[in-house]
Design a protein around this motif. Structure first.
Motif, PDB file in Angstrom:
ATOM      1  N   ILE A   2       0.923  -1.300   0.018  1.00  0.00           N
ATOM      2  CA  ILE A   2      -0.660  -0.300   0.508  1.00  0.00           C
ATOM      3  C   ILE A   2       0.712   1.194  -0.001  1.00  0.00           C
ATOM      4  O   ILE A   2       2.013   1.386   0.578  1.00  0.00           O
ATOM      5  N   SER A   3       0.886   2.234  -1.312  1.00  0.00           N
ATOM      6  CA  SER A   3       1.374   3.070  -1.454  1.00  0.00           C
ATOM      7  C   SER A   3       0.346   4.531  -0.874  1.00  0.00           C
ATOM      8  O   SER A   3      -0.597   4.674  -1.389  1.00  0.00           O
ATOM      9  N   ASN A  37      -2.389   1.955  -4.849  1.00  0.00           N
ATOM     10  CA  ASN A  37      -2.172   3.273  -4.579  1.00  0.00           C
ATOM     11  C   ASN A  37      -2.882   4.399  -4.602  1.00  0.00           C
ATOM     12  O   ASN A  37      -4.325   4.187  -5.205  1.00  0.00           O
ATOM     13  N   TYR A  38      -2.638   5.158  -2.739  1.00  0.00           N
ATOM     14  CA  TYR A  38      -3.804   6.194  -2.638  1.00  0.00           C
ATOM     15  C   TYR A  38      -3.264   7.372  -3.128  1.00  0.00           C
ATOM     16  O   TYR A  38      -2.145   7.870  -2.664  1.00  0.00           O
ATOM     17  N   VAL A  39      -3.886   8.056  -4.289  1.00  0.00           N
ATOM     18  CA  VAL A  39      -3.405   9.506  -4.659  1.00  0.00           C
ATOM     19  C   VAL A  39      -4.592  10.684  -3.557  1.00  0.00           C
ATOM     20  O   VAL A  39      -5.612  10.368  -4.085  1.00  0.00           O
ATOM     21  N   GLY A  75      -5.273  -1.767  -7.399  1.00  0.00           N
ATOM     22  CA  GLY A  75      -5.288  -0.531  -8.278  1.00  0.00           C
ATOM     23  C   GLY A  75      -5.283   0.943  -7.468  1.00  0.00           C
ATOM     24  O   GLY A  75      -4.001   0.597  -6.386  1.00  0.00           O
ATOM     25  N   ASP A  76      -5.721   2.092  -8.009  1.00  0.00           N
ATOM     26  CA  ASP A  76      -5.367   3.667  -7.743  1.00  0.00           C
ATOM     27  C   ASP A  76      -6.999   3.566  -7.455  1.00  0.00           C
ATOM     28  O   ASP A  76      -8.203   3.740  -7.420  1.00  0.00           O
ATOM     29  N   ILE A  77      -6.543   4.245  -6.004  1.00  0.00           N
ATOM     30  CA  ILE A  77      -7.554   4.967  -5.520  1.00  0.00           C
ATOM     31  C   ILE A  77      -7.621   6.641  -5.113  1.00  0.00           C
ATOM     32  O   ILE A  77      -6.214   7.035  -4.779  1.00  0.00           O
ATOM     33  N   PHE A  78      -8.168   7.445  -6.216  1.00  0.00           N
ATOM     34  CA  PHE A  78      -8.098   8.510  -5.970  1.00  0.00           C
ATOM     35  C   PHE A  78      -9.145   9.713  -4.942  1.00  0.00           C
ATOM     36  O   PHE A  78     -10.181   9.664  -4.937  1.00  0.00           O
TER      37      PHE A  78
END
Length: 138
Positions: A2-3, A37-39, A75-78
């Motif tokens: 997790i980033s 990835n949390y953005v 996945g990518d979570i914005f």
């Protein structure tokens, strides 16, 4: 893995704790963690993504792009920090509580939970509350 990534001035001060918590949610749901990835961004950034990729001309607090394969989550979570702040005020909760709810909400979608119907939304909220209580106990 997790980033946490930042497209604005916001920055978490407890990344390690939140990462462990999210990982525990994933395991509890019988899934495996891959790259998540949390953005964190602002309304403008997330609105552009919403229009470009989802054809929705609205503001939102979260958009997730799910690349999971079966039970292996990726996945990518914005997340729009501005929306989370406004929602926290609207719901009369602390900012961090609302942010944590949004963090786990994205992961629960990856685990297969939906929130389109009233029944699905009720189950999603129940799961969010359960995992938020677990975080509070840590």
């Amino acid at each position: 893995m997790i980033s946490f990534n930042y497209e604005n001035d916001f920055e978490l001060n407890n990344e390690e704790q939140l990462s462990r918590w999210i990982s525990s949610v994933i395991v509890s749901e019988g899934c495996t963690e891959d790259e998540i990835n949390y953005v964190f961004c602002d309304d403008e950034y997330l609105h552009k993504l919403n229009v470009e990729f989802l054809n929705h001309d609205t503001l939102t607090d979260i958009i997730s792009f799910d690349y999971s394969m079966g039970k292996t989550l990726q996945g990518d979570i914005f997340i729009s920090v501005e929306r989370v702040e406004d929602n926290a005020k609207d719901f009369e909760v602390e900012f961090m509580e609302e942010l944590q709810r949004v963090l786990v909400h994205g992961i629960l979608h990856y685990c297969g939970y939906k929130d389109k119907t009233e029944e699905e939304a009720k189950l999603m909220r129940s799961k969010e509350n359960f995992y938020l209580a677990e975080l509070a106990a840590v």
